[in-house]
Design a protein around this motif. Structure first.
Motif, PDB file in Angstrom:
ATOM      1  N   LEU A 191      -3.531  11.133   1.191  1.00 22.54           N
ATOM      2  CA  LEU A 191      -4.054  10.127   2.111  1.00 22.54           C
ATOM      3  C   LEU A 191      -4.275  10.682   3.514  1.00 22.54           C
ATOM      4  CD1 LEU A 191      -1.874   7.148   0.799  1.00 22.54           C
ATOM      5  CD2 LEU A 191      -4.262   7.644   0.263  1.00 22.54           C
ATOM      6  N   GLU A 192      -4.134  11.989   3.623  1.00 21.57           N
ATOM      7  CA  GLU A 192      -4.430  12.709   4.875  1.00 21.57           C
ATOM      8  C   GLU A 192      -3.726  12.107   6.076  1.00 21.57           C
ATOM      9  OE1 GLU A 192      -8.696  13.003   5.136  1.00 21.57           O
ATOM     10  OE2 GLU A 192      -8.819  14.118   3.259  1.00 21.57           O
ATOM     11  N   ARG A 193      -2.440  11.921   5.937  1.00 23.14           N
ATOM     12  CA  ARG A 193      -1.670  11.338   7.032  1.00 23.14           C
ATOM     13  C   ARG A 193      -1.261  12.414   8.031  1.00 23.14           C
ATOM     14  NH1 ARG A 193      -3.600   7.561   7.946  1.00 23.14           N
ATOM     15  NH2 ARG A 193      -1.932   7.075   9.383  1.00 23.14           N
ATOM     16  N   PRO A 194      -1.053  12.004   9.284  1.00 25.06           N
ATOM     17  CA  PRO A 194      -0.631  12.990  10.298  1.00 25.06           C
ATOM     18  C   PRO A 194       0.761  13.544  10.016  1.00 25.06           C
ATOM     19  CG  PRO A 194      -0.651  10.747  11.207  1.00 25.06           C
ATOM     20  CD  PRO A 194      -1.254  10.669   9.837  1.00 25.06           C
ATOM     21  N   ARG A 195       1.108  14.631  10.694  1.00 21.11           N
ATOM     22  CA  ARG A 195       2.313  15.387  10.354  1.00 21.11           C
ATOM     23  C   ARG A 195       3.617  14.630  10.597  1.00 21.11           C
ATOM     24  NH1 ARG A 195       4.373  18.157  15.136  1.00 21.11           N
ATOM     25  NH2 ARG A 195       2.985  17.656  16.870  1.00 21.11           N
ATOM     26  N   ASN A 196       3.569  13.540  11.377  1.00 20.66           N
ATOM     27  CA  ASN A 196       4.816  12.796  11.635  1.00 20.66           C
ATOM     28  C   ASN A 196       5.112  11.756  10.567  1.00 20.66           C
ATOM     29  OD1 ASN A 196       2.617  11.219  12.456  1.00 20.66           O
ATOM     30  ND2 ASN A 196       3.864  10.035  13.877  1.00 20.66           N
ATOM     31  N   GLU A 197       4.205  11.564   9.599  1.00 26.72           N
ATOM     32  CA  GLU A 197       4.391  10.479   8.628  1.00 26.72           C
ATOM     33  C   GLU A 197       4.855  10.990   7.272  1.00 26.72           C
ATOM     34  OE1 GLU A 197       1.026   7.860   8.368  1.00 26.72           O
ATOM     35  OE2 GLU A 197       1.030   7.479  10.525  1.00 26.72           O
ATOM     36  N   LYS A 198       5.851  10.303   6.723  1.00 29.53           N
ATOM     37  CA  LYS A 198       6.252  10.598   5.343  1.00 29.53           C
ATOM     38  C   LYS A 198       6.237   9.290   4.556  1.00 29.53           C
ATOM     39  CE  LYS A 198      11.193   9.963   5.570  1.00 29.53           C
ATOM     40  NZ  LYS A 198      12.513  10.300   5.204  1.00 29.53           N
ATOM     41  N   ALA A 199       5.860   9.386   3.291  1.00 28.09           N
ATOM     42  CA  ALA A 199       5.755   8.170   2.472  1.00 28.09           C
ATOM     43  C   ALA A 199       7.128   7.562   2.282  1.00 28.09           C
ATOM     44  CB  ALA A 199       5.115   8.503   1.141  1.00 28.09           C
ATOM     45  N   PHE A 200       7.193   6.255   2.359  1.00 32.28           N
ATOM     46  CA  PHE A 200       8.449   5.520   2.212  1.00 32.28           C
ATOM     47  C   PHE A 200       8.472   4.755   0.896  1.00 32.28           C
ATOM     48  CE2 PHE A 200      11.215   1.845   2.870  1.00 32.28           C
ATOM     49  CZ  PHE A 200      12.319   2.391   3.506  1.00 32.28           C
ATOM     50  N   ALA A 201       7.348   4.143   0.544  1.00 37.63           N
ATOM     51  CA  ALA A 201       7.241   3.400  -0.724  1.00 37.63           C
ATOM     52  C   ALA A 201       5.778   3.192  -1.052  1.00 37.63           C
ATOM     53  CB  ALA A 201       7.943   2.046  -0.619  1.00 37.63           C
ATOM     54  N   VAL A 202       5.511   3.074  -2.337  1.00 35.94           N
ATOM     55  CA  VAL A 202       4.159   2.781  -2.832  1.00 35.94           C
ATOM     56  C   VAL A 202       4.261   1.397  -3.465  1.00 35.94           C
ATOM     57  CG1 VAL A 202       2.340   3.524  -4.398  1.00 35.94           C
ATOM     58  CG2 VAL A 202       3.876   5.206  -3.383  1.00 35.94           C
ATOM     59  N   ILE A 203       3.426   0.472  -3.010  1.00 35.67           N
ATOM     60  CA  ILE A 203       3.605  -0.914  -3.440  1.00 35.67           C
ATOM     61  C   ILE A 203       2.320  -1.478  -4.053  1.00 35.67           C
ATOM     62  CG2 ILE A 203       4.371  -3.221  -2.705  1.00 35.67           C
ATOM     63  CD1 ILE A 203       5.925  -1.912  -0.473  1.00 35.67           C
ATOM     64  N   PRO A 204       2.205  -1.432  -5.389  1.00 36.80           N
ATOM     65  CA  PRO A 204       1.085  -2.123  -6.015  1.00 36.80           C
ATOM     66  C   PRO A 204       1.237  -3.631  -5.787  1.00 36.80           C
ATOM     67  CG  PRO A 204       2.166  -0.638  -7.571  1.00 36.80           C
ATOM     68  CD  PRO A 204       3.044  -0.748  -6.379  1.00 36.80           C
ATOM     69  N   ILE A 205       0.112  -4.287  -5.506  1.00 38.00           N
ATOM     70  CA  ILE A 205       0.133  -5.724  -5.190  1.00 38.00           C
ATOM     71  C   ILE A 205      -0.939  -6.422  -6.008  1.00 38.00           C
ATOM     72  CG2 ILE A 205      -0.272  -7.450  -3.373  1.00 38.00           C
ATOM     73  CD1 ILE A 205       0.584  -5.242  -1.340  1.00 38.00           C
ATOM     74  N   GLY A 206      -0.576  -7.533  -6.621  1.00 37.15           N
ATOM     75  CA  GLY A 206      -1.570  -8.313  -7.378  1.00 37.15           C
ATOM     76  C   GLY A 206      -0.905  -9.501  -8.021  1.00 37.15           C
ATOM     77  N   TYR A 207      -1.596 -10.087  -8.996  1.00 32.53           N
ATOM     78  CA  TYR A 207      -0.989 -11.145  -9.797  1.00 32.53           C
ATOM     79  C   TYR A 207      -0.383 -10.493 -11.044  1.00 32.53           C
ATOM     80  CZ  TYR A 207      -3.560 -14.313  -6.778  1.00 32.53           C
ATOM     81  OH  TYR A 207      -4.038 -14.978  -5.680  1.00 32.53           O
ATOM     82  N   PRO A 208       0.693 -11.092 -11.569  1.00 32.24           N
ATOM     83  CA  PRO A 208       1.226 -10.533 -12.816  1.00 32.24           C
ATOM     84  C   PRO A 208       0.181 -10.658 -13.936  1.00 32.24           C
ATOM     85  CG  PRO A 208       2.748 -12.138 -11.836  1.00 32.24           C
ATOM     86  CD  PRO A 208       1.462 -12.233 -11.076  1.00 32.24           C
ATOM     87  N   ALA A 209       0.191  -9.716 -14.858  1.00 31.85           N
ATOM     88  CA  ALA A 209      -0.708  -9.790 -16.026  1.00 31.85           C
ATOM     89  C   ALA A 209      -0.348 -11.037 -16.835  1.00 31.85           C
ATOM     90  CB  ALA A 209      -0.518  -8.545 -16.886  1.00 31.85           C
ATOM     91  N   ASP A 210      -1.319 -11.560 -17.589  1.00 28.48           N
ATOM     92  CA  ASP A 210      -1.041 -12.764 -18.397  1.00 28.48           C
ATOM     93  C   ASP A 210       0.128 -12.534 -19.350  1.00 28.48           C
ATOM     94  OD1 ASP A 210      -3.013 -14.168 -17.155  1.00 28.48           O
ATOM     95  OD2 ASP A 210      -4.558 -13.696 -18.664  1.00 28.48           O
ATOM     96  N   ASP A 211       0.238 -11.304 -19.845  1.00 28.62           N
ATOM     97  CA  ASP A 211       1.319 -11.028 -20.798  1.00 28.62           C
ATOM     98  C   ASP A 211       2.483 -10.272 -20.138  1.00 28.62           C
ATOM     99  OD1 ASP A 211       0.030  -8.674 -20.311  1.00 28.62           O
ATOM    100  OD2 ASP A 211      -0.158  -8.065 -22.410  1.00 28.62           O
TER     101      ASP A 211
END
Ligand code: IYR
Length: 229
Positions: A191-211
């Motif tokens: 994601l080409e972030r600057p040198r001071n940034e480190k990933a903390f969490a990846v959060i998929p967001i949406g509605y739950p699948a029908d099943d």
């Protein structure tokens, strides 16, 4: 509107703060409703591809941005990823890391702690959910001229912000997964972030699948989590 800039050694101007007191009866109704609503939140790993109103996600990020933070430095950056190509790359890299993790790197004790949840190295949610929000922690402040300054209580601050984000998403009827692929270094690169940034969490967001299904887990009781002295 004034723009935030770090204030080093300069005091903020005190301004009056008089929020209306909520009458007790009303407060009790609101807190009970919030408590019940939050108890319905579940981490979801199976997402519908149905679109989500973008404003709901932006509002939740704005809520996260109200979180308290060390020295009010707000050491977070939210990267909202929709681009399918970038998402595919993230999924591929995350699954490659998880493959190693689930095949030994985590160790036996960790794997057995995860077993009840049934997680594995497959991460379809990274590409299925309509939004992927990657939260970065700014390890230190970086001025436009390249000079740096310290950030304080970064882990705590970003953790609180993510908690508020998850609550806001849930209140809007959205589901999320707090995913922490480890190691996460590939995210700052992808994601080409600057040198001071480190990933903390990846959060998929949406509605739950029908099943969609979630583990039939039980939360600790108040007795187990609250000590009164
Ligand atoms: N990061 C891995 C493993 C994992 C770790 C914990 I602690 C969890 O609560 C769930 C998963 C993964 O995302 O699969």
């Amino acid at each position: 509107m004034t723009t935030w800039t770090p204030l080093h050694g300069q005091p903020y101007q005190p301004i009056p703060y008089h929020p209306n007191r909520i009458p007790v009866e009303e407060a009790l109704v609101r807190s009970a409703a919030f408590r019940e609503r939050m108890d319905e939140r579940r981490t979801v790993r199976m997402f519908s591809k149905d679109p989500v109103p973008e404003q709901l996600v932006l509002d939740a990020i704005a809520v996260a941005n109200t979180a308290p933070s060390g020295a009010h430095q707000q050491p977070w950056t939210f990267v909202l990823v929709e681009d399918p190509k970038v998402r595919a790359r993230i999924r591929e890299a995350a699954e490659a890391e998880e493959q190693i993790s689930y095949n030994g790197r985590l160790g036996e004790e960790w794997l057995s702690a995860l077993q009840p949840l049934g997680t594995d190295e497959h991460k379809p949610h990274l590409t299925d959910a309509p939004y992927l929000l990657v939260v970065f922690q700014q390890r230190f402040g970086l001025r436009p001229d390249g000079t740096t300054y310290k950030h304080y209580y970064g882990d705590e601050s970003v953790g609180i912000a993510v908690g508020m984000l998850l609550a806001a998403l849930h209140i809007s009827g959205l589901a999320a997964l707090t995913h922490t692929p480890s190691p996460m270094k590939f995210l700052a690169e992808a994601l080409e972030r600057p040198r001071n940034e480190k990933a903390f969490a990846v959060i998929p967001i949406g509605y739950p699948a029908d099943d969609a299904v979630v583990p039939n887990l039980v939360r600790k009781s108040m007795d187990q989590v609250l000590v009164r002295i």
